[in-house]
Design a protein around this motif. Structure first.
Motif, PDB file in Angstrom:
ATOM      1  N   VAL B   1       0.868  -1.188   0.000  1.00  0.00           N
ATOM      2  CA  VAL B   1       0.000   0.000   0.000  1.00  0.00           C
ATOM      3  C   VAL B   1       0.898   1.229   0.000  1.00  0.00           C
ATOM      4  CG1 VAL B   1      -1.907   1.148   1.116  1.00  0.00           C
ATOM      5  CG2 VAL B   1      -1.635  -1.327   1.370  1.00  0.00           C
ATOM      6  N   SER B   2       0.838   1.992  -1.068  1.00  0.00           N
ATOM      7  CA  SER B   2       1.897   2.980  -1.294  1.00  0.00           C
ATOM      8  C   SER B   2       1.828   4.203  -0.386  1.00  0.00           C
ATOM      9  CB  SER B   2       1.852   3.432  -2.756  1.00  0.00           C
ATOM     10  OG  SER B   2       0.626   4.094  -2.991  1.00  0.00           O
ATOM     11  N   ASN B   3       0.605   4.691  -0.086  1.00  0.00           N
ATOM     12  CA  ASN B   3       0.532   5.920   0.712  1.00  0.00           C
ATOM     13  C   ASN B   3       0.410   5.665   2.210  1.00  0.00           C
ATOM     14  OD1 ASN B   3      -1.995   4.840   0.408  1.00  0.00           O
ATOM     15  ND2 ASN B   3      -3.049   6.823   0.456  1.00  0.00           N
ATOM     16  N   ALA B   4       0.719   4.431   2.648  1.00  0.00           N
ATOM     17  CA  ALA B   4       0.630   4.122   4.069  1.00  0.00           C
ATOM     18  C   ALA B   4       1.725   4.849   4.843  1.00  0.00           C
ATOM     19  CB  ALA B   4       0.740   2.614   4.285  1.00  0.00           C
ATOM     20  N   ARG B   5       1.377   5.379   6.019  1.00  0.00           N
ATOM     21  CA  ARG B   5       2.328   6.137   6.820  1.00  0.00           C
ATOM     22  C   ARG B   5       2.613   5.448   8.151  1.00  0.00           C
ATOM     23  NH1 ARG B   5       5.106   7.985  10.200  1.00  0.00           N
ATOM     24  NH2 ARG B   5       5.220  10.109  11.010  1.00  0.00           N
ATOM     25  N   LEU B   6       1.596   4.685   8.659  1.00  0.00           N
ATOM     26  CA  LEU B   6       1.660   4.212  10.046  1.00  0.00           C
ATOM     27  C   LEU B   6       0.699   3.042  10.236  1.00  0.00           C
ATOM     28  CD1 LEU B   6       2.546   5.331  13.041  1.00  0.00           C
ATOM     29  CD2 LEU B   6       0.188   6.156  13.103  1.00  0.00           C
ATOM     30  N   ILE B   7       1.063   2.137  11.147  1.00  0.00           N
ATOM     31  CA  ILE B   7       0.084   1.161  11.632  1.00  0.00           C
ATOM     32  C   ILE B   7      -0.341   1.602  13.029  1.00  0.00           C
ATOM     33  CG2 ILE B   7      -0.356  -1.252  12.212  1.00  0.00           C
ATOM     34  CD1 ILE B   7       1.866  -2.003  10.233  1.00  0.00           C
ATOM     35  N   ALA B   8      -1.607   1.923  13.159  1.00  0.00           N
ATOM     36  CA  ALA B   8      -2.149   2.362  14.453  1.00  0.00           C
ATOM     37  C   ALA B   8      -2.846   1.178  15.102  1.00  0.00           C
ATOM     38  CB  ALA B   8      -3.139   3.506  14.241  1.00  0.00           C
ATOM     39  N   VAL B   9      -2.525   0.929  16.370  1.00  0.00           N
ATOM     40  CA  VAL B   9      -3.091  -0.220  17.072  1.00  0.00           C
ATOM     41  C   VAL B   9      -3.734   0.244  18.377  1.00  0.00           C
ATOM     42  CG1 VAL B   9      -2.596  -2.441  18.163  1.00  0.00           C
ATOM     43  CG2 VAL B   9      -1.382  -1.790  16.063  1.00  0.00           C
ATOM     44  N   ASP B  10      -5.001  -0.092  18.532  1.00  0.00           N
ATOM     45  CA  ASP B  10      -5.756   0.180  19.755  1.00  0.00           C
ATOM     46  C   ASP B  10      -5.977  -1.176  20.416  1.00  0.00           C
ATOM     47  OD1 ASP B  10      -7.551   1.034  21.685  1.00  0.00           O
ATOM     48  OD2 ASP B  10      -9.218   1.311  20.272  1.00  0.00           O
ATOM     49  N   TRP B  11      -5.158  -1.473  21.444  1.00  0.00           N
ATOM     50  CA  TRP B  11      -5.133  -2.825  22.012  1.00  0.00           C
ATOM     51  C   TRP B  11      -5.608  -2.755  23.461  1.00  0.00           C
ATOM     52  CZ3 TRP B  11      -0.421  -6.450  20.650  1.00  0.00           C
ATOM     53  CH2 TRP B  11      -0.778  -7.783  20.891  1.00  0.00           C
ATOM     54  N   GLY B  12      -6.859  -3.125  23.630  1.00  0.00           N
ATOM     55  CA  GLY B  12      -7.466  -3.026  24.951  1.00  0.00           C
ATOM     56  C   GLY B  12      -7.563  -4.351  25.661  1.00  0.00           C
ATOM     57  N   THR B  13      -8.387  -4.369  26.693  1.00  0.00           N
ATOM     58  CA  THR B  13      -8.535  -5.560  27.515  1.00  0.00           C
ATOM     59  C   THR B  13      -9.207  -6.682  26.747  1.00  0.00           C
ATOM     60  OG1 THR B  13      -8.744  -4.099  29.418  1.00  0.00           O
ATOM     61  CG2 THR B  13      -9.417  -6.364  29.726  1.00  0.00           C
ATOM     62  N   THR B  14     -10.198  -6.330  25.926  1.00  0.00           N
ATOM     63  CA  THR B  14     -10.996  -7.377  25.266  1.00  0.00           C
ATOM     64  C   THR B  14     -10.998  -7.293  23.747  1.00  0.00           C
ATOM     65  OG1 THR B  14     -12.976  -6.000  25.426  1.00  0.00           O
ATOM     66  CG2 THR B  14     -12.579  -7.538  27.236  1.00  0.00           C
ATOM     67  N   ALA B  15     -10.359  -6.284  23.172  1.00  0.00           N
ATOM     68  CA  ALA B  15     -10.368  -6.156  21.712  1.00  0.00           C
ATOM     69  C   ALA B  15      -9.027  -5.656  21.208  1.00  0.00           C
ATOM     70  CB  ALA B  15     -11.485  -5.210  21.250  1.00  0.00           C
ATOM     71  N   LEU B  16      -8.730  -5.994  19.973  1.00  0.00           N
ATOM     72  CA  LEU B  16      -7.503  -5.564  19.299  1.00  0.00           C
ATOM     73  C   LEU B  16      -7.899  -4.998  17.939  1.00  0.00           C
ATOM     74  CD1 LEU B  16      -4.475  -5.460  18.644  1.00  0.00           C
ATOM     75  CD2 LEU B  16      -4.538  -7.923  18.200  1.00  0.00           C
ATOM     76  N   ARG B  17      -7.645  -3.699  17.758  1.00  0.00           N
ATOM     77  CA  ARG B  17      -8.008  -3.046  16.491  1.00  0.00           C
ATOM     78  C   ARG B  17      -6.741  -2.475  15.866  1.00  0.00           C
ATOM     79  NH1 ARG B  17     -11.826  -1.251  20.086  1.00  0.00           N
ATOM     80  NH2 ARG B  17     -13.865  -2.232  19.782  1.00  0.00           N
ATOM     81  N   SER B  18      -6.538  -2.807  14.587  1.00  0.00           N
ATOM     82  CA  SER B  18      -5.341  -2.338  13.881  1.00  0.00           C
ATOM     83  C   SER B  18      -5.764  -1.613  12.619  1.00  0.00           C
ATOM     84  CB  SER B  18      -4.455  -3.525  13.498  1.00  0.00           C
ATOM     85  OG  SER B  18      -4.213  -4.325  14.633  1.00  0.00           O
ATOM     86  N   TYR B  19      -5.057  -0.536  12.309  1.00  0.00           N
ATOM     87  CA  TYR B  19      -5.404   0.294  11.158  1.00  0.00           C
ATOM     88  C   TYR B  19      -4.126   0.632  10.386  1.00  0.00           C
ATOM     89  CZ  TYR B  19      -9.384   1.515  14.248  1.00  0.00           C
ATOM     90  OH  TYR B  19     -10.458   1.491  15.090  1.00  0.00           O
ATOM     91  N   VAL B  20      -4.237   0.603   9.073  1.00  0.00           N
ATOM     92  CA  VAL B  20      -3.184   1.194   8.252  1.00  0.00           C
ATOM     93  C   VAL B  20      -3.654   2.606   7.918  1.00  0.00           C
ATOM     94  CG1 VAL B  20      -1.832   1.051   6.142  1.00  0.00           C
ATOM     95  CG2 VAL B  20      -2.605  -1.059   7.294  1.00  0.00           C
TER      96      VAL B  20
END
Lengths: 303, 303
Positions: B1-20
């Motif tokens: 993915v060419s314009n990707a800048r960062l992987i953002a991760v919201d890692w809580g007690t019961t869920a894991l969400r990752s974003y490019v």
């Protein structure tokens, strides 16, 4: 047992207490077990009562059995009546339920009480009314503020010998589930300065706020530990003090009259200590006085 | 993915969400799972993160990973710092922690926040600070009152772009244990008029009293049912309304400013409804705005 007049049974959710009582209210014999109504398989209350009576000293089968407590609830043997407050001994005596059972003894249930608070919330009790009426007889009292701490603490006002109103606080059950099933319990360790941390929790309960503030205050058991302000062994007594203090502060109006506490010695001591910090004086009442009410009810109902 | 800048991760007690995330804050791809930190066996967070990143579209291994949430707690991968309030983006950017990991990506942790309330109670958050700072960026706001409802609801005040203080309410966790582990849950049945009974619970929460009064009020979920004033299917929404209403009433000062709600749609709707009954206006904030904070932190720290 020649001078036996009655078998008094206090049958609650988690305990079953039976007494052989004389005509003057003396306890001749007693039996206690963990066979509360939740522990009775398939609702076979008759079998449990029969076994229990068999463990009391040889007694005449004509002795009546007077039962109070959750045994008279929808989850118990038979749903006994609820009598509306204000209610005293005579109001209950005319509403006893007789239970059909295979036992040779006649078996009766004391009704519970219901009330509606100033906030419109209905409230009910089963068993505590008998404890309070027994205490009134034993202490020769007509008025007072009573607390029966426990899983569901009851605060009752008595005037002219009748229970005029009461309110339930789920303090004991809330404490247990916070300890056993939430993140607060995961930090807890045994030992330590239980007394000092209990007092600290009571003092924390004096902070002002709306009822929902409690949802924030309990979290302090965790955050104080995370910040090193509270040891892991202090979390449990701190939380206990916070909840008991909160209950007392919400339930008791500040006045010069003592609060009568009816509980086992450990819990009674905690409530007395917390009440002292809140600024109330207390009197501990012996739980055995309950049989005075069973006896008076049997006498009033010509049983 | 060419314009990707960062992987953002919201890692809580019961869920894991990752974003490019792109350099302008657009979400290019996302991955969500139930692998919250409590679900990670043997603390092998590196393996879970590695698997998660492998499920994102082909990305350059030089992309940094910025993680927020309970992954930075003592129970997580590595205990990141707590920054004292008031704190804004730059205060957090200088306190990022780098995690040593077998991944090719550089991995960073956002610090949490701590504060001490007017009542002297310390409080902490991990993850919500990133959500709030992301919302400020997305909404172009510098001031406001934010609530992040959930297991542990957080109420935070923002002024001049910095979080000035906050308080935690254990509303969600208390609701769950009351439902799953107390006598209140035993009466509950599914179905019925959930909306009406939720509103009724919120109205019940408006009754006055000290914090300990909540220990009495929750019992009304049982007594109203016993007296036939509440159906069994109404017990759960009534209790939910009572607790959420109590939280809002204790946490929010009545004023003309809206309360910004950050939660999934179901919970956000319940809080908006309860806040309306309490007399507050609300604005629902899209949870995806969190990535704006991850991006801003990476930029500020030259990562």
């Amino acid at each position: 047992v020649s001078n036996a007049r009655l078998i008094a049974v206090d049958w609650g959710t988690t305990a079953l207490r039976s007494y052989v009582v004389s005509a003057t209210g003396e306890i001749i014999a007693r039996h206690e077990s963990g066979e509360g109504i939740l522990a009775v398989a398939k609702g076979d209350f008759a079998a449990v009562l029969s076994r229990t009576v068999a463990q009391l000293p040889a007694i005449d089968q004509s002795l009546p059995i007077m039962m109070s407590g959750m045994i008279g609830s929808r989850q118990g043997w038979l749903e006994a009546a609820y009598v509306r407050c204000p209610a005293g001994l005579l109001d209950l005596a005319v509403r006893l339920s007789e239970v059909q059972s295979p036992l040779a003894h006649d078996v009766f249930l004391v009704p519970g009480l219901d009330t509606r608070g100033a906030d419109g919330i209905p409230d009910v009790m089963r068993g505590e009314e008998t404890q309070i009426l027994g205490a009134l007889a034993a202490l020769d009292l007509d008025d007072g503020l009573f607390v029966l701490p426990g899983t569901h603490s009851k605060w009752a006002t008595v005037s002219g010998g009748r229970i005029t109103g009461f309110a339930t606080y789920m303090t004991g059950e809330v404490f247990a589930v916070l300890r056993d099933h939430t993140i607060l319990g995961r930090l807890m360790a045994a030992g330590g300065e239980a007394d000092a941390e209990f007092e600290r929790g009571v003092n924390a309960s004096l902070a002002a706020g709306a009822p929902g503030q409690l949802l924030h205050q309990i979290f302090s058991a965790r955050t104080l530990c995370l910040t090193g302000d509270l040891t892991e062994s202090g979390v449990e007594p701190y939380l206990s003090g916070l909840l008991i203090g909160s209950e007392i502060r919400a339930a008791a109006r500040a006045n010069d009259q003592p609060v009568y506490i009816m509980a086992g010695s450990t819990l009674a001591a905690l409530y007395a200590k917390a009440a002292g910090i809140v600024g109330l004086t207390t009197v501990a009442v012996d739980g055995d006085s309950i049989v005075r009410a069973h006896l008076a009810l049997a006498n009033a109902a010509n049983i």
